[in-house]
Scaffold this motif. Structure first.
Motif, short mmCIF file in Angstrom:
data_model
loop_
_atom_site.label_atom_id
_atom_site.label_comp_id
_atom_site.label_asym_id
_atom_site.label_seq_id
_atom_site.Cartn_x
_atom_site.Cartn_y
_atom_site.Cartn_z
N UNK A 266 0.84 -1.19 0.00
CA UNK A 266 0.00 0.00 0.00
C UNK A 266 0.88 1.24 0.00
N UNK A 267 0.38 2.31 -0.65
CA UNK A 267 1.07 3.60 -0.60
C UNK A 267 0.04 4.67 -0.29
N UNK A 268 0.49 5.77 0.28
CA UNK A 268 -0.41 6.81 0.73
C UNK A 268 -0.87 7.67 -0.45
N UNK A 269 -2.18 7.67 -0.71
CA UNK A 269 -2.77 8.52 -1.74
C UNK A 269 -4.28 8.46 -1.62
N UNK A 270 -4.91 9.63 -1.76
CA UNK A 270 -6.37 9.67 -1.75
C UNK A 270 -6.97 9.23 -3.08
N UNK A 271 -6.13 9.12 -4.13
CA UNK A 271 -6.61 8.66 -5.42
C UNK A 271 -6.96 7.18 -5.36
N UNK B 80 -8.19 3.71 -2.03
CA UNK B 80 -9.06 2.66 -2.55
C UNK B 80 -9.32 1.60 -1.49
N UNK B 81 -8.34 1.34 -0.63
CA UNK B 81 -8.53 0.36 0.43
C UNK B 81 -9.57 0.85 1.45
N UNK C 269 -16.68 0.61 -11.26
CA UNK C 269 -16.45 1.56 -12.35
C UNK C 269 -17.03 2.93 -12.00
N UNK C 270 -18.20 2.94 -11.37
CA UNK C 270 -18.85 4.19 -11.02
C UNK C 270 -17.98 4.98 -10.05
N UNK C 271 -17.46 4.31 -9.04
CA UNK C 271 -16.62 5.00 -8.06
C UNK C 271 -15.31 5.48 -8.68
N UNK C 272 -14.72 4.64 -9.53
CA UNK C 272 -13.46 5.02 -10.16
C UNK C 272 -13.63 6.23 -11.07
N UNK C 273 -14.77 6.31 -11.77
CA UNK C 273 -14.97 7.40 -12.72
C UNK C 273 -15.54 8.66 -12.08
N UNK C 274 -16.33 8.50 -11.00
CA UNK C 274 -16.97 9.67 -10.38
C UNK C 274 -16.22 10.17 -9.16
N UNK C 275 -15.52 9.27 -8.48
CA UNK C 275 -14.85 9.65 -7.24
C UNK C 275 -15.77 9.67 -6.05
#
Length: 493
Positions: A166-171, A192-193, A269-275
């Motif tokens: 894991x790495x630190x990122x809000x993306x 994502x986690x 897909x919805x979460x990945x594309x919309x955030x």
């Protein structure tokens, strides 16, 4: 008679010389027969010349086929090995993914750049890199992740264990690094986690494992284009990016196998594309899939952006629609017997191919009665582009042979020497009028894209070549700004 030239340009000259020699020999003998008044001899000489001309033509066409021959494809059913999994990867893979890989294996330029990369770069030490740049997660630290990992290992019948980082990122991000013999490495962002549900993470992890199973690491697109910037042409970039997009379709199938829920895949897909991961928006799968219809209309308009040809991932609505087709196919039923198969594998693959073509202009049907006119237009247009700078070199001749069939190429090579530039332009205008009735806007864009490749085949593009491209666009009723976009994007790559 057998021609021995090793290039198409030399072959044309050799063939023309052979015809001239045969004609000179015929005229000399014919003159003697005329002087003696031997009409039967004159008839015999004429028939002999016709036979010789036919034999020369056959030899010419045979040599063209030899010079442009494509090696026989590997048997489809035996392409993927079983060194990483026991499931049938040949049944699971998207045909568009596999077909590009088979094409790349035969492309000498791509293979030469790959060889250069391997010879001049040390072997990438995945685990060492990950331990230095991220945090390794153990089963104690991340029990849910390892539960998902074990589930995916069982479903996909993996022969290696999975280790998570894991790495630190809000993306929202995840990737699978080049594996070792007995271990797969998956790295996820902290965002994502923390914000994805268990079944959504299962789809993501299964997707990343899919990239490993289908050996997608074999063609590192951006590295290939960087190292091969002086060898590879824009058409290579477009094909590599198109393959990259197709590879995502194969990996999505592995993700669905793991999560076994199309609804969960849709939410992912919805979460990945919309955030958006909260309940602020009410997710409706049918409405999300319906976005494909709107996107299809946009991509089919005259405002098509050629930058789409250079993107690495398909647009999310295209991916979810492609996965929906897989979800109700006979192919998916092979892996999940509980599924009710509504469409055949052929129906699924054909529709997904059509969907993926929305990110690059469609091709005209090869069986169409207008196909010969289209290819004739492409050859004549490409010929005028190549000739615009005053010379036609071997790379341009090869480029011409790559955009039309062998039969059309050989016919055009024979007739082109007898036409003036004015006659060619007149024929192009007439062909454009006839094709305008049968070609869609997207097919016209595809035609102009391929012709633009000709202008780059000798490593540079001149103003005179651009002028020809503009004129070809105008007679097809396409705005010349499209040519500027194509050339601009190709030069960036």
């Amino acid at each position: 008679m057998k021609y021995v030239s090793t290039t198409l340009e030399a072959l044309q000259e050799e063939h023309q010389n052979a015809l001239n020699d045969a004609q000179s020999e015929m005229m000399a003998v014919l003159g003697e027969a005329q002087n003696s008044g031997d009409f039967s001899k004159m008839q015999e000489i004429s028939e002999s010349f016709q036979k010789t001309s036919m034999l020369l033509m056959e030899a010419f066409e045979d040599r063209i086929k030899e010079l442009t021959a494509i090696p026989e494809e590997l048997p489809m059913e035996k392409y993927y090995g079983d060194n990483r999994t026991d499931i049938d990867l040949d049944a699971l893979v998207y045909n568009g993914d596999r077909d590009y890989v088979l094409e790349f294996q035969k492309d000498e330029l791509i293979q030469e750049v790959l060889k250069n990369i391997k010879e001049n770069n040390p072997v990438f030490q995945t685990r060492r890199h990950l331990l230095k740049s991220s945090l390794r997660l153990t089963p104690t630290l991340a029990p849910v992740l390892y539960e998902i990992g074990n589930h995916c290992k069982n479903v996909l019948r993996l022969k290696a264990d999975i280790e998570f980082f894991v790495y630190q990122s809000d993306l929202f991000n995840a990737s699978c690094y080049p594996p070792d013999t007995n271990k797969l490495y998956i790295i996820l962002s902290s965002g994502i986690i923390e914000r994805f549900e268990k079944d959504e993470l299962t789809f993501v992890i299964g997707h990343e494992i899919g990239h490993v199973l289908f050996e997608h690491f074999d063609y590192p697109v951006k590295h290939l284009l960087e190292v091969g910037k002086n060898e590879l042409a824009p058409i290579h970039a477009m094909k590599l990016y198109a393959w990259n997009r197709n590879a995502e379709i194969s990996a999505d199938r592995a993700g669905l196998l793991c999560c076994q829920s199309f609804e969960a895949a849709g939410r992912t897909f919805f979460k990945l594309s919309s955030g958006v991961t909260s309940d602020t928006l009410a997710f409706k799968l049918n409405e999300y899939v319906q976005q494909f219809v709107d996107l299809e209309q946009v991509l089919s308009s005259t405002e098509h952006d050629p930058a789409d040809w250079y993107t690495t991932h398909p647009f999310s609505p295209l991916r979810i629609k492609s996965l929906e087709l897989f979800n109700k196919s006979e192919t998916y039923k092979i892996f999940n017997p509980q599924v009710k198969a509504e469409i055949t594998e052929d129906e699924m693959e054909a529709e997904i191919k059509r969907i993926m073509s929305l990110m690059e202009p469609e091709d005209i049907d090869n069986t169409s009665q207008d196909n010969e006119k289209l290819q004739r237009f492409m050859f004549l247009g490409g010929y005028m582009i190549s000739k615009a700078d005053g010379t036609i070199d071997e790379s341009e001749t090869h480029a011409l042979s790559s955009i039309v069939s062998k039969e059309i190429f050989s016919k055009c090579m024979l007739t082109i020497s007898g036409q003036t530039d004015e006659e060619i332009i007149q024929e192009l205008n007439q062909l454009a009028k006839e094709l305008d009735v049968v070609l869609s806007v997207m097919q016209k864009l595809n035609l102009l894209r391929d012709l633009s490749i000709i202008s780059f085949s000798d490593g540079e593009i001149t103003d005179s070549e651009v002028k020809v491209l503009y004129n070809l666009a105008r007679i097809l009723y396409i705005n010349t700004e499209f040519i500027d976009k194509v050339l601009g994007d190709a030069q960036k790559v």
